[in-house]
Design a protein around this motif. Structure first.
Motif, PDB file in Angstrom:
ATOM      1  N   ALA A 196     110.342  22.293  46.467  1.00 47.70           N
ATOM      2  CA  ALA A 196     110.669  23.342  47.554  1.00 47.70           C
ATOM      3  C   ALA A 196     110.261  24.548  47.138  1.00 47.70           C
ATOM      4  O   ALA A 196     110.319  25.134  46.113  1.00 47.70           O
ATOM      5  N   ALA A 222     122.762  29.535  50.644  1.00 45.66           N
ATOM      6  CA  ALA A 222     122.992  28.963  52.241  1.00 45.66           C
ATOM      7  C   ALA A 222     124.247  29.324  52.835  1.00 45.66           C
ATOM      8  O   ALA A 222     124.102  29.667  53.989  1.00 45.66           O
ATOM      9  N   ASP A 247     123.735  22.289  49.853  1.00 49.55           N
ATOM     10  CA  ASP A 247     122.267  21.958  49.842  1.00 49.55           C
ATOM     11  C   ASP A 247     122.084  20.420  49.779  1.00 49.55           C
ATOM     12  O   ASP A 247     122.873  19.922  49.023  1.00 49.55           O
ATOM     13  N   GLN A 293     121.766  27.372  45.458  1.00 48.60           N
ATOM     14  CA  GLN A 293     121.062  27.307  46.837  1.00 48.60           C
ATOM     15  C   GLN A 293     122.278  27.102  47.745  1.00 48.60           C
ATOM     16  O   GLN A 293     122.345  27.691  48.942  1.00 48.60           O
ATOM     17  N   SER A 335     121.238  24.190  53.268  1.00 50.16           N
ATOM     18  CA  SER A 335     119.922  24.400  52.771  1.00 50.16           C
ATOM     19  C   SER A 335     119.537  22.721  52.706  1.00 50.16           C
ATOM     20  O   SER A 335     120.241  22.009  52.178  1.00 50.16           O
ATOM     21  N   ALA A 336     118.115  22.475  53.070  1.00 52.88           N
ATOM     22  CA  ALA A 336     117.539  21.116  53.163  1.00 52.88           C
ATOM     23  C   ALA A 336     116.097  21.217  53.181  1.00 52.88           C
ATOM     24  O   ALA A 336     115.608  22.089  53.575  1.00 52.88           O
ATOM     25  N   ALA A 337     115.403  20.276  52.438  1.00 57.32           N
ATOM     26  CA  ALA A 337     114.210  19.988  52.451  1.00 57.32           C
ATOM     27  C   ALA A 337     113.785  19.748  53.926  1.00 57.32           C
ATOM     28  O   ALA A 337     114.347  18.889  54.893  1.00 57.32           O
ATOM     29  N   THR A 381     116.022  29.118  48.401  1.00 51.40           N
ATOM     30  CA  THR A 381     115.759  29.490  46.866  1.00 51.40           C
ATOM     31  C   THR A 381     115.337  31.062  46.945  1.00 51.40           C
ATOM     32  O   THR A 381     115.765  31.795  46.047  1.00 51.40           O
ATOM     33  N   ASN A 389     115.242  25.858  55.602  1.00 47.51           N
ATOM     34  CA  ASN A 389     114.426  25.121  54.395  1.00 47.51           C
ATOM     35  C   ASN A 389     115.022  25.596  53.233  1.00 47.51           C
ATOM     36  O   ASN A 389     115.231  26.660  52.712  1.00 47.51           O
ATOM     37  N   ASP A 390     115.146  24.625  52.456  1.00 52.83           N
ATOM     38  CA  ASP A 390     115.692  24.701  50.628  1.00 52.83           C
ATOM     39  C   ASP A 390     115.001  25.595  50.067  1.00 52.83           C
ATOM     40  O   ASP A 390     115.440  26.512  49.301  1.00 52.83           O
ATOM     41  N   ARG A 400     123.840  16.016  46.703  1.00 52.38           N
ATOM     42  CA  ARG A 400     124.149  17.018  47.781  1.00 52.38           C
ATOM     43  C   ARG A 400     125.387  17.836  47.045  1.00 52.38           C
ATOM     44  O   ARG A 400     125.924  17.396  46.319  1.00 52.38           O
ATOM     45  N   GLY A 428     119.613  17.615  48.745  1.00 51.77           N
ATOM     46  CA  GLY A 428     118.520  17.338  47.946  1.00 51.77           C
ATOM     47  C   GLY A 428     118.357  15.779  48.111  1.00 51.77           C
ATOM     48  O   GLY A 428     119.157  15.092  48.913  1.00 51.77           O
TER      49      GLY A 428
END
Length: 476
Positions: A299, A462, A165, A458, A224-226, A277, A272-273, A171, A167
């Motif tokens: 997110a 993921a 994940d 997350q 998972s990532a924004a 979620t 998408n994070d 991370r 952030g």
């Protein structure tokens, strides 16, 4: 044209549960309820309805009452319509807005996306970056038929997997064997303003290699990532906002595809994070889950009642939830009242001054959050006021998002929720629904995972994204 210029003749509504540190907060959800009621009370409301068309052919419909053109408050129609379209755009996505509305509104809305800074931001990101097409407003009395598409997401826990994940301040990575976490790690980093994507590549590879060292083999990797990701391509992501456009195209757009190749084409999916979620929530609860993660940004994700995901944008960080014209502005889009300023580490930083907590101005947001959480642990009422305020924001944001999402559960997690402050937030959000939205209070339940899942959940969810369909590898 900005929404302030469009006219705010309708008095905004004070919340029933006032945020302790933000008494002038004016919730979007209450403004809309009052605006629609005022339109109905005229006995001759005008109507606007629109369809958002996406690149894959999906079409979403929304509609609202407006004030009749002869009403003294009708100047607010454009501003309120633009706010509703913005909510729908950032929640559901789309590049073409088919609009059936009173004369002149379509042209003025199109001018907003063409001429105003905030409108151009929406057009560039939602339109061009995500859909490869600038936003287009089509005036029509005949909307295209609604068309929904959905797909399953994750839920694969077999074998030896890595989940990560990414952030804005750290991370996280986890090594998992048949659904059991055997190792996890959180590493601080600062990706937002890094101009060289090698920084991002090296950080991700470092985490993956460390996780692989705790597995006998790697069967699959999920991330998972924004941002917005389509077929493992980066369309739009705040993590890479410091990268120049030409370098983004050369080094970032296909970064996750390149990472898959570096790992010998093991099954590799990134999402998408916020969606991840919501996936975590659906693994813990039945469907109809809205996921909200409070990290460096905000997110959002959504899983339908049948456990599927729609091809929606879910970038709720850019959704305005406070309609007062002098609301805090998002530093990226330049718009005011956006969720990112209310449910994130940025919100915690903004509330320090009204809480009378003095911290060094140069202290990074993650460290400011740690200080607040330490004060909360020590029973400092100033820190509790921050979480009471965040909880009020959460309740009113949830009510506003309920106008575009159909959910029964809200899963809240992220670094901001760690510690006892998280429960204070949820209790306050529940109070908001009881006081101002009793119909939602009856059907919507707030949930928060345990402390480990708050921070690493997350990454774990993921890891379940890719199905095993290729030979495993020992290392990369």
């Amino acid at each position: 044209m900005t929404t302030q210029d469009a006219g705010w003749s309708l008095p905004l509504v004070a919340p029933g549960v006032t945020p302790v540190l933000d008494p002038f907060f004016r919730p979007a959800a209450l403004a809309w309820r009052a605006f629609r009621q005022r339109a109905r009370d005229t006995g001759r409301p005008a109507h606007a309805r629109f369809a958002l068309e996406q690149k894959d052919g999906s079409v979403s419909h929304l509609e609202t009452e407006l004030l009749p053109e002869t009403d003294p408050g009708a100047a607010a129609n454009l501003g309120m319509l633009e706010r509703l379209v913005k909510l729908a755009l950032w929640a559901r996505g789309g590049f073409r807005i088919h609009l059936d509305a009173p004369a002149g509104l379509a042209e003025r809305l199109a001018a907003h996306y063409r001429d105003s800074p905030t409108g151009r931001f929406d057009s560039e990101i939602v339109g061009e970056r995500v859909h490869d097409h600038p936003l287009e407003v089509v005036a029509t009395a005949h909307l295209p038929s609604a068309r929904a598409t959905a797909a399953s997401l994750g839920g694969h826990l077999d074998g030896c997997r890595i989940g990560f994940d990414l952030g804005g301040s750290d991370r996280k990575v986890a090594a998992i064997i048949d659904g059991r976490v055997v190792w996890s790690e959180e590493t601080e980093w600062d990706p937002y303003h890094q101009p060289d994507p090698q920084y991002h590549w090296d950080g991700i590879m470092d985490s993956l290699r460390k996780a692989a060292a705790h597995l006998p083999r790697v069967d699959a990797i999920g991330g998972s990532a924004a941002g917005v990701y389509v077929d493992n391509q980066v369309r739009f992501a705040s993590l890479f906002r410091g990268v120049a456009p030409d370098l983004f195209e050369r080094r970032v757009r296909n970064m996750f595809r390149d990472l898959r190749h570096a790992w010998h084409d093991v099954p590799f999916d990134v999402a998408n994070d916020g969606d991840v979620t919501a996936l975590l929530g659906s693994l813990l609860r039945d469907g109809g889950v809205l996921g909200i993660a409070l990290g460096t940004s905000t997110a959002g994700g959504y899983v339908t009642a049948d456990g599927s995901i729609a091809p929606w944008l879910n970038e709720i960080a850019f959704v305005p939830v406070d309609y007062r014209p002098d609301a805090p502005r998002d530093e990226w889009s330049g718009d005011y009242g956006c969720t990112v300023q209310y449910l994130s580490q940025q919100a915690v930083g903004r509330l320090l001054a009204p809480a009378r907590i003095a911290l060094g101005p140069g202290l990074p947001l993650p460290l400011k959050l740690k200080k607040v959480q330490a004060l909360m642990l020590a029973g400092d009422p100033r820190a509790e006021d921050i979480y009471l305020t965040l909880g009020a924001y959460l309740g009113y944001a949830t009510a506003h998002l309920a106008s575009v999402y159909d959910f029964h559960h809200v899963l809240v997690l992220g670094r901001v929720t760690s510690g006892s402050g998280g429960e204070v937030m949820l209790d306050t959000a529940r109070e908001v629904l009881r006081v101002d939205f009793p119909e939602l209070a009856e059907r919507v339940k707030f949930h928060m995972p345990g402390e480990i899942d708050k921070r690493h959940g997350q990454a774990i969810a993921a890891a379940s994204l890719p199905a095993r369909d290729a030979p495993a590898v020992l290392h990369a």
